[in-house]
Design a protein around this motif. Structure first.
Motif, PDB file in Angstrom:
ATOM      1  N   ARG A   1      43.993  38.974  42.799  1.00 19.75           N
ATOM      2  CA  ARG A   1      43.910  37.835  41.874  1.00 19.75           C
ATOM      3  C   ARG A   1      43.187  36.660  42.522  1.00 19.75           C
ATOM      4  NH1 ARG A   1      48.911  36.807  41.366  1.00 19.75           N
ATOM      5  NH2 ARG A   1      49.353  38.052  39.535  1.00 19.75           N
TER       6      ARG A   1
ATOM      7  N   THR B   1      35.260  36.432  37.703  1.00 22.09           N
ATOM      8  CA  THR B   1      34.504  37.661  37.411  1.00 22.09           C
ATOM      9  C   THR B   1      33.863  38.174  38.692  1.00 22.09           C
ATOM     10  OG1 THR B   1      34.021  36.965  35.152  1.00 22.09           O
ATOM     11  CG2 THR B   1      32.597  38.651  36.068  1.00 22.09           C
TER      12      THR B   1
ATOM     13  N   THR C   1      37.081  41.120  35.146  1.00 21.05           N
ATOM     14  CA  THR C   1      37.197  39.748  34.680  1.00 21.05           C
ATOM     15  C   THR C   1      38.666  39.376  34.537  1.00 21.05           C
ATOM     16  OG1 THR C   1      35.127  39.997  33.457  1.00 21.05           O
ATOM     17  CG2 THR C   1      36.532  38.152  32.835  1.00 21.05           C
ATOM     18  N   SER C   2      39.020  38.230  35.084  1.00 23.31           N
ATOM     19  CA  SER C   2      40.379  37.716  34.945  1.00 23.31           C
ATOM     20  C   SER C   2      40.608  37.285  33.496  1.00 23.31           C
ATOM     21  CB  SER C   2      40.571  36.523  35.887  1.00 23.31           C
ATOM     22  OG  SER C   2      41.851  35.985  35.755  1.00 23.31           O
TER      23      SER C   2
ATOM     24  N   PHE D   1      43.654  41.401  34.149  1.00 21.65           N
ATOM     25  CA  PHE D   1      42.211  41.556  34.275  1.00 21.65           C
ATOM     26  C   PHE D   1      41.753  42.668  33.350  1.00 21.65           C
ATOM     27  CE2 PHE D   1      43.901  44.693  37.095  1.00 21.65           C
ATOM     28  CZ  PHE D   1      43.015  45.754  37.059  1.00 21.65           C
TER      29      PHE D   1
END
Length: 142
Positions: A13, A22, A36-37, A44
């Motif tokens: 994270r 990203t 992508t978070s 994600f």
């Protein structure tokens, strides 16, 4: 590298957030995936896992690392959930494989059920984060 008391989910994270939420990560076969978070850093998505339509909580990495910590040489087979005989608990989708442990301990699948196999992306992310080696057919904790 994972140190005592650290969680793989936190490492991934944080590294993703440092990269602006990203990252483009190399896959083992030479292709790339984008992660992508989402959900304010709680989950994600990936273009290689249902084209960003399915979210994974970062805790999935803790499930994988827990298996690796318990495995001989801190190494486990990736496994497979693609063959007819590769249902949860059978074939190449047993609890001692990465895909099997994700199916059982993350998705809550029961023996005999089908499951999705996200290991090719998750293994690449663990290597990108410096947590594990993404080998051919196995993952090994660093």
């Amino acid at each position: 590298m994972l140190t005592s008391g650290e969680k793989a989910s936190d490492i991934v994270r944080e590294k993703l957030l440092v990269n602006g939420g990203t990252a483009v990560i190399p896959l083992q076969k030479g292709d790339f995936c984008t992660i992508t978070s989402t959900d304010n850093g709680r989950a994600f998505t990936s273009d290689k896992l249902n084209r960003h339509n399915f979210k994974y909580e970062f805790s999935v990495f803790d499930v994988v690392v827990d298996l690796l910590k318990k495995s001989p040489q801190r190494k486990a087979k990736k496994g497979n959930a693609h063959g007819k005989g590769d249902k949860v608990g059978y074939g190449r989708c047993t609890a001692d494989t990465v895909v099997g442990t994700i199916a059982i301990h993350y998705f809550g699948k029961k023996p005999g059920e089908s499951c999705f196999d996200p290991v090719f992306v998750l293994a690449a992310v663990l290597e990108w984060a410096g947590i594990a080696k993404n080998g051919w057919g196995y993952i090994q904790l660093l």
